[in-house]
Design an enzyme around this catalytic site. Sequence first.
Site: not given
Length: 150
Positions: A43, A66
């Site tokens: 992330s 993401h």
Amino acid sequence: TVYLYIHTDGGDFEACCSICDEIQGIQNQGGEVVTISVGKTYSSGAFILCMGDRRYATINSTIMFHPISFELGDDFIGNQVKYTAFSDKQFTIFLKTITDKLGKKTKKTREAFRESFKDELWLTAEEAKKQKLIDDIWDYMEEPLEEESE
């Protein structure tokens, strides 16, 4: 040279941006930042990894990108529109910074990056190297030790 070892599940987007701001501040002052993925770099940690002047991952690292998400609290419906507009604007600015920095090395356009991060993208160290998101696999034996100053 600043060495930043990253092992994280990711986290807060604004905290990620503040770390990236500090990295850019060091770079703007003529310093070099080396980012190294150790284990898992997910992330926001993956974006931080990309900000280094030299970017590495240990051989068994996993790197995951993401789309960003925000904590919307108890009033999810009421906050959704507000946070979606904010996050889209902030993420667009942040993604532009990342893609400008990596564009020359990866030859990817902003649109290609946005498409890559549309869904979760899980990469091994070798895959990240192949996509030029990192420069190489980290090998401690190859990194020269800096001389101690007296």
